[in-house]
Scaffold this motif. Structure first.
Motif, PDB file in Angstrom:
ATOM      1  N   ALA A  10      29.261 -40.400  90.949  1.00  0.00           N
ATOM      2  CA  ALA A  10      30.266 -41.387  90.517  1.00  0.00           C
ATOM      3  C   ALA A  10      31.056 -40.870  89.327  1.00  0.00           C
ATOM      4  CB  ALA A  10      29.585 -42.715  90.182  1.00  0.00           C
ATOM      5  N   ILE A  11      30.371 -40.247  88.394  1.00  0.00           N
ATOM      6  CA  ILE A  11      31.038 -39.708  87.205  1.00  0.00           C
ATOM      7  C   ILE A  11      31.964 -38.548  87.592  1.00  0.00           C
ATOM      8  CG2 ILE A  11      30.654 -38.465  85.040  1.00  0.00           C
ATOM      9  CD1 ILE A  11      28.002 -40.144  84.831  1.00  0.00           C
ATOM     10  N   ALA A  12      31.467 -37.634  88.407  1.00  0.00           N
ATOM     11  CA  ALA A  12      32.285 -36.476  88.804  1.00  0.00           C
ATOM     12  C   ALA A  12      33.531 -36.926  89.570  1.00  0.00           C
ATOM     13  CB  ALA A  12      31.450 -35.514  89.648  1.00  0.00           C
ATOM     14  N   ALA A  13      33.364 -37.897  90.454  1.00  0.00           N
ATOM     15  CA  ALA A  13      34.508 -38.387  91.224  1.00  0.00           C
ATOM     16  C   ALA A  13      35.516 -39.094  90.322  1.00  0.00           C
ATOM     17  CB  ALA A  13      34.025 -39.329  92.326  1.00  0.00           C
ATOM     18  N   GLU A  14      35.021 -39.865  89.358  1.00  0.00           N
ATOM     19  CA  GLU A  14      35.923 -40.571  88.440  1.00  0.00           C
ATOM     20  C   GLU A  14      36.674 -39.587  87.553  1.00  0.00           C
ATOM     21  OE1 GLU A  14      35.461 -41.095  84.893  1.00  0.00           O
ATOM     22  OE2 GLU A  14      37.223 -42.364  84.738  1.00  0.00           O
ATOM     23  N   VAL A  15      35.989 -38.576  87.069  1.00  0.00           N
ATOM     24  CA  VAL A  15      36.644 -37.576  86.223  1.00  0.00           C
ATOM     25  C   VAL A  15      37.694 -36.812  87.033  1.00  0.00           C
ATOM     26  CG1 VAL A  15      36.259 -35.405  84.971  1.00  0.00           C
ATOM     27  CG2 VAL A  15      34.752 -37.368  84.587  1.00  0.00           C
ATOM     28  N   THR A  16      37.350 -36.438  88.258  1.00  0.00           N
ATOM     29  CA  THR A  16      38.307 -35.736  89.125  1.00  0.00           C
ATOM     30  C   THR A  16      39.538 -36.599  89.378  1.00  0.00           C
ATOM     31  OG1 THR A  16      36.509 -34.525  90.176  1.00  0.00           O
ATOM     32  CG2 THR A  16      38.591 -34.653  91.386  1.00  0.00           C
ATOM     33  N   VAL A  35      44.097 -37.255  95.830  1.00  0.00           N
ATOM     34  CA  VAL A  35      42.813 -37.027  95.148  1.00  0.00           C
ATOM     35  C   VAL A  35      42.484 -38.198  94.220  1.00  0.00           C
ATOM     36  CG1 VAL A  35      41.574 -35.528  93.525  1.00  0.00           C
ATOM     37  CG2 VAL A  35      42.960 -34.523  95.353  1.00  0.00           C
ATOM     38  N   VAL A  36      43.487 -38.781  93.586  1.00  0.00           N
ATOM     39  CA  VAL A  36      43.252 -39.947  92.728  1.00  0.00           C
ATOM     40  C   VAL A  36      42.626 -41.082  93.535  1.00  0.00           C
ATOM     41  CG1 VAL A  36      44.365 -41.775  91.375  1.00  0.00           C
ATOM     42  CG2 VAL A  36      45.091 -39.398  91.085  1.00  0.00           C
ATOM     43  N   VAL A  37      43.237 -41.416  94.654  1.00  0.00           N
ATOM     44  CA  VAL A  37      42.744 -42.535  95.468  1.00  0.00           C
ATOM     45  C   VAL A  37      41.348 -42.222  96.021  1.00  0.00           C
ATOM     46  CG1 VAL A  37      43.151 -43.887  97.554  1.00  0.00           C
ATOM     47  CG2 VAL A  37      45.074 -43.317  96.040  1.00  0.00           C
ATOM     48  N   ALA A  38      41.178 -41.033  96.584  1.00  0.00           N
ATOM     49  CA  ALA A  38      39.877 -40.663  97.148  1.00  0.00           C
ATOM     50  C   ALA A  38      38.809 -40.606  96.063  1.00  0.00           C
ATOM     51  CB  ALA A  38      39.986 -39.314  97.864  1.00  0.00           C
ATOM     52  N   GLY A  39      39.151 -40.065  94.916  1.00  0.00           N
ATOM     53  CA  GLY A  39      38.174 -39.959  93.833  1.00  0.00           C
ATOM     54  C   GLY A  39      37.689 -41.309  93.350  1.00  0.00           C
ATOM     55  N   TYR A  40      38.628 -42.245  93.173  1.00  0.00           N
ATOM     56  CA  TYR A  40      38.197 -43.570  92.723  1.00  0.00           C
ATOM     57  C   TYR A  40      37.409 -44.311  93.803  1.00  0.00           C
ATOM     58  CZ  TYR A  40      40.545 -43.287  88.243  1.00  0.00           C
ATOM     59  OH  TYR A  40      40.896 -42.924  86.972  1.00  0.00           O
ATOM     60  N   LEU A  41      37.753 -44.108  95.081  1.00  0.00           N
ATOM     61  CA  LEU A  41      36.960 -44.730  96.152  1.00  0.00           C
ATOM     62  C   LEU A  41      35.520 -44.215  96.124  1.00  0.00           C
ATOM     63  CD1 LEU A  41      39.483 -44.777  99.155  1.00  0.00           C
ATOM     64  CD2 LEU A  41      38.553 -46.749  97.934  1.00  0.00           C
ATOM     65  N   VAL A  42      35.367 -42.904  96.012  1.00  0.00           N
ATOM     66  CA  VAL A  42      34.023 -42.312  95.954  1.00  0.00           C
ATOM     67  C   VAL A  42      33.293 -42.781  94.695  1.00  0.00           C
ATOM     68  CG1 VAL A  42      32.742 -40.139  95.708  1.00  0.00           C
ATOM     69  CG2 VAL A  42      34.622 -40.305  97.359  1.00  0.00           C
ATOM     70  N   ALA A  43      34.002 -42.805  93.575  1.00  0.00           N
ATOM     71  CA  ALA A  43      33.378 -43.205  92.311  1.00  0.00           C
ATOM     72  C   ALA A  43      32.840 -44.637  92.385  1.00  0.00           C
ATOM     73  CB  ALA A  43      34.386 -43.077  91.164  1.00  0.00           C
ATOM     74  N   PHE A  44      33.654 -45.554  92.868  1.00  0.00           N
ATOM     75  CA  PHE A  44      33.196 -46.948  92.911  1.00  0.00           C
ATOM     76  C   PHE A  44      32.121 -47.162  93.974  1.00  0.00           C
ATOM     77  CE2 PHE A  44      37.274 -47.747  90.660  1.00  0.00           C
ATOM     78  CZ  PHE A  44      36.709 -48.301  89.512  1.00  0.00           C
ATOM     79  N   ALA A  45      32.214 -46.446  95.092  1.00  0.00           N
ATOM     80  CA  ALA A  45      31.162 -46.568  96.117  1.00  0.00           C
ATOM     81  C   ALA A  45      29.837 -46.051  95.574  1.00  0.00           C
ATOM     82  CB  ALA A  45      31.570 -45.814  97.380  1.00  0.00           C
TER      83      ALA A  45
END
Length: 107
Positions: A10-16, A35-45
């Motif tokens: 979650a942290i790595a995805a949010e930072v990315t 990448v912004v949209v995908a990263g935040y989706l992964v981070a919150f999931a």
């Protein structure tokens, strides 16, 4: 152990996602914006999975946010040429210290 791996994801995805937001130049560049949209989706999931596994929300969110703030600040300085000064360093140290206190207080 799996809970902490999910929190790291979650942290790595949010930072990315956050760094990609800078690179997207106001969402005018396609791939950084994706990448912004995908990263935040992964981070919150991943963060939702951490909470489902029983980690207290105050601890999970504090770790997620604080490590994210520190990592983005470091990446900004090292790779994006952003300025750093003692006030910024003190602010990051206070954020990390606050997370340690929350973790100790919840044990």
């Amino acid at each position: 152990m799996v809970t902490y791996l999910l929190l790291a994801l979650a942290i790595a995805a949010e930072v990315t996602a956050t760094v990609s937001m800078k690179l997207s130049e106001g969402f005018t560049k396609l791939w950084p914006s994706v990448v912004v949209v995908a990263g935040y989706l992964v981070a919150f999931a991943a963060l939702a999975s951490v909470l489902k596994r029983g980690m207290p929300v105050g601890v999970a969110y504090a770790i997620w946010a604080a490590v994210g703030v520190a990592a983005v600040a470091l990446i900004g300085v090292l790779f994006l040429g952003e300025p750093v000064n003692p006030t910024i360093v003190a602010g990051v140290a206070l954020v990390i210290g606050g997370v340690v206190l929350i973790e100790v207080g919840s044990a």
